[in-house]
Design a protein around this motif. Structure first.
Motif, PDB file in Angstrom:
ATOM      1  N   ASN B  26       7.256  -4.075   5.682  1.00  0.00           N
ATOM      2  CA  ASN B  26       6.458  -2.875   5.446  1.00  0.00           C
ATOM      3  C   ASN B  26       5.779  -2.868   4.091  1.00  0.00           C
ATOM      4  O   ASN B  26       5.065  -1.922   3.776  1.00  0.00           O
ATOM      5  N   CYS B  27       6.016  -3.890   3.301  1.00  0.00           N
ATOM      6  CA  CYS B  27       5.430  -3.919   1.957  1.00  0.00           C
ATOM      7  C   CYS B  27       3.931  -4.224   2.073  1.00  0.00           C
ATOM      8  O   CYS B  27       3.542  -5.241   2.642  1.00  0.00           O
ATOM      9  N   PRO B  28       3.076  -3.343   1.555  1.00  0.00           N
ATOM     10  CA  PRO B  28       1.639  -3.587   1.678  1.00  0.00           C
ATOM     11  C   PRO B  28       1.197  -4.871   0.990  1.00  0.00           C
ATOM     12  O   PRO B  28       0.310  -5.567   1.474  1.00  0.00           O
ATOM     13  N   ALA B  67       0.545  -6.918  -7.962  1.00  0.00           N
ATOM     14  CA  ALA B  67       0.032  -6.566  -6.628  1.00  0.00           C
ATOM     15  C   ALA B  67       0.842  -5.450  -5.989  1.00  0.00           C
ATOM     16  O   ALA B  67       0.499  -4.956  -4.922  1.00  0.00           O
ATOM     17  N   CYS B  68       1.916  -5.049  -6.639  1.00  0.00           N
ATOM     18  CA  CYS B  68       2.728  -3.945  -6.131  1.00  0.00           C
ATOM     19  C   CYS B  68       1.939  -2.648  -6.255  1.00  0.00           C
ATOM     20  O   CYS B  68       1.472  -2.301  -7.339  1.00  0.00           O
ATOM     21  N   THR B  69       1.802  -1.932  -5.159  1.00  0.00           N
ATOM     22  CA  THR B  69       1.032  -0.677  -5.199  1.00  0.00           C
ATOM     23  C   THR B  69       1.887   0.506  -5.641  1.00  0.00           C
ATOM     24  O   THR B  69       1.432   1.642  -5.600  1.00  0.00           O
ATOM     25  N   SER B  70       3.139   0.234  -5.987  1.00  0.00           N
ATOM     26  CA  SER B  70       4.092   1.285  -6.387  1.00  0.00           C
ATOM     27  C   SER B  70       4.361   2.261  -5.249  1.00  0.00           C
ATOM     28  O   SER B  70       4.678   3.422  -5.495  1.00  0.00           O
ATOM     29  N   CYS B  71       4.242   1.786  -4.018  1.00  0.00           N
ATOM     30  CA  CYS B  71       4.365   2.727  -2.898  1.00  0.00           C
ATOM     31  C   CYS B  71       5.791   3.216  -2.692  1.00  0.00           C
ATOM     32  O   CYS B  71       6.022   4.277  -2.131  1.00  0.00           O
ATOM     33  N   GLY B  72       6.771   2.398  -3.085  1.00  0.00           N
ATOM     34  CA  GLY B  72       8.166   2.839  -2.997  1.00  0.00           C
ATOM     35  C   GLY B  72       8.799   2.703  -1.629  1.00  0.00           C
ATOM     36  O   GLY B  72       9.927   3.144  -1.415  1.00  0.00           O
ATOM     37  N   LEU B  73       8.107   2.063  -0.695  1.00  0.00           N
ATOM     38  CA  LEU B  73       8.715   1.922   0.636  1.00  0.00           C
ATOM     39  C   LEU B  73       9.926   0.992   0.589  1.00  0.00           C
ATOM     40  O   LEU B  73      10.890   1.143   1.344  1.00  0.00           O
ATOM     41  N   CYS B  74       9.878   0.027  -0.330  1.00  0.00           N
ATOM     42  CA  CYS B  74      11.022  -0.883  -0.466  1.00  0.00           C
ATOM     43  C   CYS B  74      12.272  -0.126  -0.917  1.00  0.00           C
ATOM     44  O   CYS B  74      13.386  -0.492  -0.548  1.00  0.00           O
ATOM     45  N   ASP B  75      12.086   0.933  -1.687  1.00  0.00           N
ATOM     46  CA  ASP B  75      13.235   1.697  -2.184  1.00  0.00           C
ATOM     47  C   ASP B  75      14.017   2.304  -1.024  1.00  0.00           C
ATOM     48  O   ASP B  75      15.245   2.390  -1.054  1.00  0.00           O
TER      49      ASP B  75
HETATM   50  S1  SF4 Z   1       6.644  -0.502  -4.071  1.00  0.00           S
HETATM   51 FE1  SF4 Z   1       7.801  -2.034  -2.923  1.00  0.00          FE
HETATM   52  S2  SF4 Z   1       6.968  -1.945  -0.828  1.00  0.00           S
HETATM   53 FE2  SF4 Z   1       5.479  -0.909  -2.178  1.00  0.00          FE
HETATM   54  S3  SF4 Z   1       4.031  -2.538  -2.774  1.00  0.00           S
HETATM   55 FE3  SF4 Z   1       5.614  -2.469  -4.368  1.00  0.00          FE
HETATM   56  S4  SF4 Z   1       7.079  -4.041  -3.701  1.00  0.00           S
HETATM   57 FE4  SF4 Z   1       5.829  -3.554  -1.916  1.00  0.00          FE
END
Ligand code: SF4
Ligand code: FAD
Ligand code: SF4
Lengths: 475, 377
Positions: B26-28, B67-75
């Protein structure tokens, strides 16, 4: 031009530059799996490549043969025994780009997918067509069809539907010669001669690279319910399972955890566990509501008969949630949170059913002998594929790998446990693969069959390209 | 250089132990860039080896981290908020002057020079803000904070917010100078400038003398309401609400009534508003309350919502990648059969619009404020 540069060049030509990498920061991701083995040695590959088709896989194998560089096939990299680690560096062949769902055929109850598809993706595709793909390990969001078929894994639905290899009807595989084979097909009985599928299923990538699979799917059961029971010991828990089998129930989930394992799985939910639980079993049944109700009633009666006591609903729900990790439930996984302080590894040996208690008692004694007094180990017992009767017991051993002597102790402990399993008439591995962890004892167990196996290996992989140094081959 | 990163050592070790990869699919960033190293598992592996001394930071490594969008889905998958560790990696790399490309450092340079990440002449923003009648409002209860995207790139949304607040009779004031909230620089690791921005916003709000701030940009909202206490090391002294919270309340009180609109509508949760701030229900309540609207969810919604791809500086630095990520989210929206894809962040809005355009989608992307403003009776 040196050999690796030449390899890089050729791989780029086959798959395109964006799918090949030499960068250390990319390669390190492939240098360890769950096992302690991954910390004990340097398994960083020299290069990583992501093929997009079977033809590309075959071309990569041919290059590897020409340059005599080993290939280590990776799916999700979630294996637990060091199985995909690049023992002699070389190429990591990452299969995850080959993730197309080729066909869902609800009428014939099959689904065909490329080997790099995740289990969760295959399940979702099946679901869209009104059918159920039943192999759901806790890693299903990240682990792949190719990895699962290569590791003989179990699923939370295994008690009813069996191992992952019970789901395979056909595969496409690239041999260590670069040749492509197709075995089996869509019909449920498709074994014109010997069942050649079994040669590649569970082979952990040492005999061929699986590129595609035709798998079974089932009609979707409409209802699902769970109950859990605590037992005073393993023997009673096992007796209850046999009794349930005799009663005619066919649950889909039968997971038995000791208290330590339960605690690990309650890490996020923080659900309290009753003090007196020694061994607990989670039962799940599916089907029409009246069937589910009747089965649950019968399971409860059998457990009570054998001194089991029902556990609180809250615990049952948390338990089910913690093992049912999928696309809409991955916020329930306890793995990272419960594995911070220590590196867990597994004693993955199989002993006859009647010896489960003895083997577990031996584990406790040995643990004390090794001076691991304050650390709790976890025991897991799982049922598959013959209904509610469990077939495997394994132990999770938490090791603090920051203390160098601990890892050494672990290897010595593991050896004693494996030798005991063999002495009890057991086997080296059950549900978590052989890989590097169990490889040293394979020859001993197989005896003359080992020679036969190496002959097969040299036939399908004459240059020993595939997962070189893994599973006891060429050691 | 790794001093502050030590705080995350345990998380990195947990990841090296289990290697579960539940954060990957799910990581963009992984979905777009395809290498495992772009997923949280990859970045946390780098963190582990960086701390161990077995990996020297490099531009290639920074390319993956940034390249991490800081979306937080990984959390959500991990249990440890690994995106926080990744954010700290960005800060450490920034401090060491290791950037993947000039595109990232430009965000910081622009903010340092012009006060906004787009590098627009600040006078343009100033004039625009001064021209808003409420800039000279007195006895206001709320301060409406416009973010740089609304000021320099999002006129329609800006006007919609103003229309809603005016028609509901909300006593509000707008600031007469544009001060970036600091989110864009923070997300590319420029902690120093982010702190300067936070201090400037804090003193501006204090001078105006209003302690309730309204933000309609989800990035600003998250930064003001969550990050300021970290950046300033103290409570900022004001409370921030997002427009969706206010609009929801106004609808429920009966202050706002909307005309009928017969349409199937779906909603994209901005990461900053949903996952990071827990605001999931208000926008849905707003959409459901529009007469004639049939509201449908995308498969990935609320805390599982997939990222549009714009965050963490990705849209500015790797625009094509960000737009491709957005186009996948748009396809998800299309699968619901909706004709309208609504969101609550000007940054998501722009990226999703571009994503839709790039695949020739007929779905209309719109800001929740614009939708409401157009339907107000
Ligand atoms: S916050 Fe986590 S899921 Fe989102 S882009 Fe960064 S590494 Fe990927
Ligand atoms: C959090 C977590 C939970 C888990 N839960 C379960 C569980 O419930 N049940 C269970 O059975 N297991 C479980 N496992 C173990 C693991 O997920 C399984 O063994 C899984 O099937 C491995 O799949 P993979 O794609 O990750 O394979 P990898 O780890 O990448 O590879 C495993 C082996 O298969 C080989 N291989 C991979 N792909 C191919 C291919 N296409 N062709 C040939 N060989 C290939 C590799 O070389 C290697 O030897 C769990 C692991 C983790 C980390
Ligand atoms: S979910 Fe957490 S522990 Fe698992 S691989 Fe991702 S970062 Fe590592």
């Amino acid at each position: 031009m040196n050999k690796l540069d030449k390899l890089h060049d050729q791989l780029e030509r086959i798959v395109g530059p964006e799918y090949v990498t030499f960068e250390l920061c990319d390669r390190l991701v492939y240098s360890k799996d769950y096992s302690i083995e991954g910390f004990a040695g340097n398994y960083t590959p020299d290069i990583v490549v992501k093929p997009g088709s079977t033809d590309e896989v075959a071309a990569i194998v041919r290059i590897a043969i020409e340059l005599d560089i080993p290939i280590y096939t990776w799916g999700g990299g979630t294996s637990m025994s060091g199985n995909p680690l690049a023992v002699q560096h070389g190429i990591v062949l990452d299969m995850k780009r080959m993730n197309r769902i080729i066909e869902v055929d609800p009428e014939n109850l099959t689904i065909t997918a490329e080997a790099g598809s995740t289990m969760a993706a295959v399940q979702a595709a099946a679901q869209k067509h009104g059918v159920f793909f039943t192999h759901q390990p806790e890693s299903c969001l990240s682990s792949t069809i190719g990895g699962a078929l290569s590791c003989m894994g179990i699923s939370i639905f295994s008690a009813k539907y069996g191992y992952v290899y019970d789901q395979a009807l056909g595969i496409e595989v690239v041999l260590g010669t670069g040749e492509k084979l197709e075995i089996g097909g869509k019909s449920y009985l498709s074994v014109p001669s010997h069942n050649l599928l079994n040669l590649f299923l569970g082979a952990e990538g040492t005999l061929g690279i699986i590129t595609k699979a035709i798998l079974k799917v089932y009609p979707i059961p409409q209802h699902r319910d769970h109950l859990s029971f605590g037992f005073p010991n393993i023997t009673m828990a096992m007796a209850a399972c046999k009794r349930i089998h005799a009663a005619g129930c066919w649950p889909e989930t039968v997971y038995a955890f000791d208290k330590r394992s339960l605690a690990q799985y309650m890490e996020r939910a923080k659900t309290p566990i009753p003090e007196d639980v020694k061994m607990a079993i989670l039962f799940g049944c599916s089907g029409d509501q009246d069937m589910v109700n009747a089965s649950m009633k019968s399971i409860a009666a059998c457990c009570t008969e054998l001194h089991g006591h029902i556990l609180p609903d809250e615990l049952t729900h948390s338990w089910w949630n913690s093992v049912n990790i999928n696309r809409d439930t991955f916020d329930q996984s306890n793995f990272a949170l419960s594995h911070t302080e220590y590196e867990p590894d597994l004693i993955d040996a199989c002993v006859p059913l009647s010896k489960f208690q003895e083997y577990s008692d031996f584990c406790d004694e040995l643990k004390a002998e090794f001076g691991w007094i304050d650390i709790d180990f976890g025991a897991f017992i799982v049922a598959s594929p013959r209904g509610p009767i469990p077939f495997a017991i394994y132990f999770s051993v938490p090791i603090d790998t920051r203390l160098s002597a601990e890892a050494e102790k672990w290897f010595a402990f593991k050896e004693r446990m494996y030798r005991k399993a063999l002495a009890l008439g057991g086997s080296i591995s059950d549900v978590n693969g052989v890989g590097l962890r169990s490889a040293p004892w394979i020859r001993e167990q197989l005896g003359t069959a080992w020679t036969f196996l190496t002959r097969i290996k040299s036939l399908v992989d004459p240059k020993n390209i595939l997962n070189r140094g893994q599973r006891g081959f060429d050691q | 250089m790794t001093e502050k990163l030590r705080r995350y050592e345990d998380w990195a070790r947990a990841c090296m132990h289990v290697r579960c990869g539940l954060c990957r699919e799910n990581c963009p960033a992984y979905g777009q860039m395809k290498l495992d190293s772009y997923s949280a598992k990859g970045k946390v592996t780098m963190l582990y080896h960086w701390l161990e001394g077995s990996l020297e930071p490099s531009e290639k490594m920074a390319e993956r981290v940034f390249a991490c969008t800081s979306c937080g889905l990984c959390d959500i998958a991990c249990g440890y908020p690994q995106s926080e560790a990744i954010q700290e990696m960005k800060i450490a790399l920034f401090d060491a002057g290791i950037f993947p490309s000039a595109q990232y450092s430009r965000i910081s340079e622009h903010t340092r020079r012009a006060g906004n990440p787009y590098g627009e002449t600040p006078e343009t923003g100033q004039q625009l803000l001064k021209a808003i009648p409420e800039a000279s409002a007195e006895n206001a209860e709320y301060l409406l904070f416009f973010g740089c995207t609304e000021i320099y790139r999002g006129a329609p949304q800006r006007e919609s917010v103003l229309k809603i607040l005016r028609s509901a009779g909300i006593p509000f004031k707008t600031p007469s100078e544009n001060i970036c909230c600091g989110s864009p620089v923070y997300r590319v690791g420029d902690l120093e400038q982010a702190t300067i921005q936070a201090k400037s916003v804090q003193s501006m709000v204090k001078n105006i003398g209003i302690d309730q701030v309204i933000a309609s940009c989800s990035g600003c909202y998250r930064t003001l309401s969550h990050d300021y206490s970290t950046l300033l090391r103290t409570d900022p002294g004001f409370r921030t609400i997002h427009t969706v919270q206010l609009i929801d309340r106004l609808i429920k009180e009966g202050t706002i009534r909307m005309r009928r609109m017969n349409a199937k509508v779906t909603y994209h949760d901005p990461c900053h508003l949903g996952r990071h701030s827990g605001i999931y229900e208000e926008p849905r309540e707003i959409l459901r309350s529009i007469p004639g609207v049939s509201f449908v969810e995308m498969e990935w919604n609320r805390k599982f919502s997939r990222c549009c791809g714009a965050g963490g500086g990705l849209r500015s630095a790797r625009g094509e990648d960000a737009i491709e990520i957005a186009s996948r989210r748009v396809k998800e929206a299309e699968e619901t059969g909706a004709s309208l894809l609504v969101t609550a962040c000007p940054f998501c809005l722009r990226n999703l619009e571009d994503g839709a355009k790039s695949i020739g989608s007929s779905i209309k992307v719109c800001a929740i404020e614009s939708l409401v403003a157009n339907l107000i009776e």
